[in-house]
Design an enzyme around this catalytic site. Structure first.
Site, PDB file in Angstrom:
ATOM      1  N   GLN A  83      51.459  46.582  17.394  1.00 32.16           N
ATOM      2  CA  GLN A  83      51.900  47.811  16.718  1.00 32.16           C
ATOM      3  C   GLN A  83      51.716  47.696  15.212  1.00 32.16           C
ATOM      4  OE1 GLN A  83      51.769  49.543  19.738  1.00 32.16           O
ATOM      5  NE2 GLN A  83      52.886  50.864  18.331  1.00 32.16           N
ATOM      6  N   GLU A  95      60.147  54.566  19.353  1.00 37.22           N
ATOM      7  CA  GLU A  95      59.006  55.246  19.962  1.00 37.22           C
ATOM      8  C   GLU A  95      58.582  54.492  21.224  1.00 37.22           C
ATOM      9  OE1 GLU A  95      54.412  56.476  18.752  1.00 37.22           O
ATOM     10  OE2 GLU A  95      55.455  54.902  17.647  1.00 37.22           O
ATOM     11  N   HIS A  96      58.406  53.184  21.100  1.00 34.19           N
ATOM     12  CA  HIS A  96      58.072  52.318  22.240  1.00 34.19           C
ATOM     13  C   HIS A  96      59.157  51.256  22.361  1.00 34.19           C
ATOM     14  CE1 HIS A  96      54.193  53.459  20.256  1.00 34.19           C
ATOM     15  NE2 HIS A  96      53.843  53.771  21.491  1.00 34.19           N
ATOM     16  N   ASP A 111      49.004  52.666  25.620  1.00 31.58           N
ATOM     17  CA  ASP A 111      48.124  53.304  24.635  1.00 31.58           C
ATOM     18  C   ASP A 111      46.829  53.786  25.255  1.00 31.58           C
ATOM     19  OD1 ASP A 111      49.859  52.970  22.527  1.00 31.58           O
ATOM     20  OD2 ASP A 111      48.939  51.118  21.812  1.00 31.58           O
ATOM     21  N   HIS A 155      48.478  48.948  13.571  1.00 28.78           N
ATOM     22  CA  HIS A 155      48.202  50.361  13.332  1.00 28.78           C
ATOM     23  C   HIS A 155      48.220  50.722  11.855  1.00 28.78           C
ATOM     24  CE1 HIS A 155      47.895  52.568  17.115  1.00 28.78           C
ATOM     25  NE2 HIS A 155      48.802  51.771  17.635  1.00 28.78           N
ATOM     26  N   HIS A 190      74.034  99.924  26.679  1.00 31.57           N
ATOM     27  CA  HIS A 190      73.514  98.975  27.656  1.00 31.57           C
ATOM     28  C   HIS A 190      73.989  99.365  29.056  1.00 31.57           C
ATOM     29  CE1 HIS A 190      72.472  96.592  24.209  1.00 31.57           C
ATOM     30  NE2 HIS A 190      72.086  95.533  24.944  1.00 31.57           N
TER      31      HIS A 190
END
Length: 437
Positions: free
Chosen positions: A265, A334-335, A368, A268, A427
């Site tokens: 990770q 996230e993960h 991924d 990235h 109504h």
């Protein structure tokens, strides 16, 4: 390599643990307001001048001005023809697995008979036109083409446009592998546009690109800011921030596996977050040693070191796996990987994560590319309230209500009474006029 946070003496009250642990594990600082100020004039320029503004912004930020905004169909075909066979095989398998998952998750129309002659249909309607964003940045994220496009296709979206930044190395076209993936998926409406200008193009329309209903796909802080700015004009999936991984690991974990996943990770982005949560100092020491060994042979070692040494990355020491679960749920990664004894049982206790990867042979990098799951996931703690991208994001629920005269008469008095209770007598009149015939 990573600093350590010792939370073993932290014992918040039962009703406060989520907020305490959310604050205890820091994230990268992102100045979204500064980014908003930067993207606002870009978006307004695209709204005003259309394609010329998109091209001007591309020339300014990407260093190249394509001859045209829309990628010629021949360029997509040529990219697919030139694609290496092993990469094509990998993309095809990734597409197959994700398509299988999406088809299983796709909701279907349901009809409820609420009374004789009265039905409420929950109809699943696909978005009519979507814009998919695939960033360029530090890597050509070809997998993002698949993760965005496949659920849109399974949902039945009739109009799919895709944008990716122009690349000077390829004559102002997006990276050829990205174009090849588009060709493989049958996406022929592709634009050489990146950043805020690409999202504004989707939202307002520019040149050949008509406005879309929904924009999906990850990006940097300026892409996230543009999504925030354009929301309301168009729907968005999420404001994605830097990628992040958290790993719950106990003494049974393989330190080399844990280190490899933290590095994966960090590769990235220098802002990427890698967090190890463990009750074993011995494992923490072993992971530090493994990080040193593995980073020494990594292609992007400088980027990885910057990410692992940043304030957003840390080894978090906890008392036991119970506290580790609380920390992970508070952090809402996230993960999230689980490297513990009885990993499936631990995973069952996770309520806040974009995606959970269970056991020592389920690394995030599998997700991924080829797990069959989607890798477009909520970041920055948003997993406590948001979901990852799925086929559902490309669908709307629409109720279709059908009552015959007898069914209306059966419930009509209730409608009139409730309308009067809200001081909206007209109504009720819309019902009584039918009941009086």
């Amino acid at each position: 390599m990573m600093r350590r946070l010792d939370l073993r003496n932290l014992d918040p009250a039962a009703e406060e643990w989520q907020w305490v642990y959310s604050a205890a594990v820091p994230r990268a600082e992102l100045d979204v307001e500064h980014a908003m100020a930067a993207i606002r004039p870009i978006c307004e320029d695209v709204k005003s001048r259309g394609a010329d503004a998109v091209l001007d912004a591309g020339e300014r930020f990407d260093g190249v001005r394509p001859t045209q905004l829309r990628v010629p169909p021949a360029a997509i075909t040529d990219a697919l023809d030139a694609l290496a066979p092993d990469i094509r095989a990998g993309l095809e398998e990734s597409i197959r697995r994700l398509r299988q998952t999406c088809e299983a998750e796709l909701e279907h129309t349901l009809v409820t008979d609420v009374a004789p002659g009265a039905t409420v249909e929950r109809r699943i309607v696909p978005m009519q036109r979507v814009g998919l964003y695939v960033p360029g940045g530090l890597a050509p994220l070809v997998s993002t083409v698949i993760m965005n496009a496949v659920p849109a296709q399974v949902a039945g979206v009739p109009g799919i446009a895709l944008a990716s930044p122009p690349n000077a190395e390829f004559g102002g076209l997006p990276h050829p592998t990205i174009l090849a993936a588009c060709g493989l998926l049958g996406i022929d409406e592709v634009y050489s546009a990146g950043g805020a200008q690409a999202l504004a193009m989707f939202a307002y329309g520019a040149g050949e690109c008509r406005p879309v209903n929904l924009i999906t796909g990850p990006g940097n802080i300026y892409v996230a800011a543009a999504k925030r700015y354009l929301q309301g004009t168009v729907s968005i999936d999420a404001e994605a921030g830097p990628t992040e991984i958290a790993i719950i690991a106990d003494r049974t974990a393989d330190a080399a596996f844990v280190a490899a996943d933290l590095i994966s990770q960090a590769e990235h982005d220098p802002m990427a977050a890698s967090v190890l949560i463990t009750d074993s100092e011995q494992l923490a020491d072993a992971v530090d040693s493994a990080l040193v060994d593995q980073i020494g042979t990594a292609k992007h070692a400088d980027r990885i070191r910057t990410a692992l040494e940043g304030q957003q990355s840390a080894t978090v020491l906890v008392r036991d796996v119970d506290q580790a679960v609380q920390v992970a749920n508070g952090y809402a990664a996230e993960h999230l990987e689980i490297h513990t004894a009885a990993a499936a049982d631990v995973a069952a206790r996770i309520v806040n994560a974009g995606a959970v990867f269970v056991g020592s042979h389920t690394p995030v990098s599998l997700g991924d590319y080829a797990a069959g799951s989607n890798h477009v996931l909520p970041t920055a703690g948003c997993a406590c309230h948001s979901s990852g991208l799925s086929v559902r994001a490309f669908c709307k629920n629409m109720h279709v209500v059908t009552y015959d005269e007898a069914a209306l008469r059966e419930v009509g008095d209730h409608v009139v009474v409730l309308a009067e209770a809200e001081n909206l007598p007209s109504h009720g009149a819309a019902v009584t006029i039918r009941m009086s015939r």
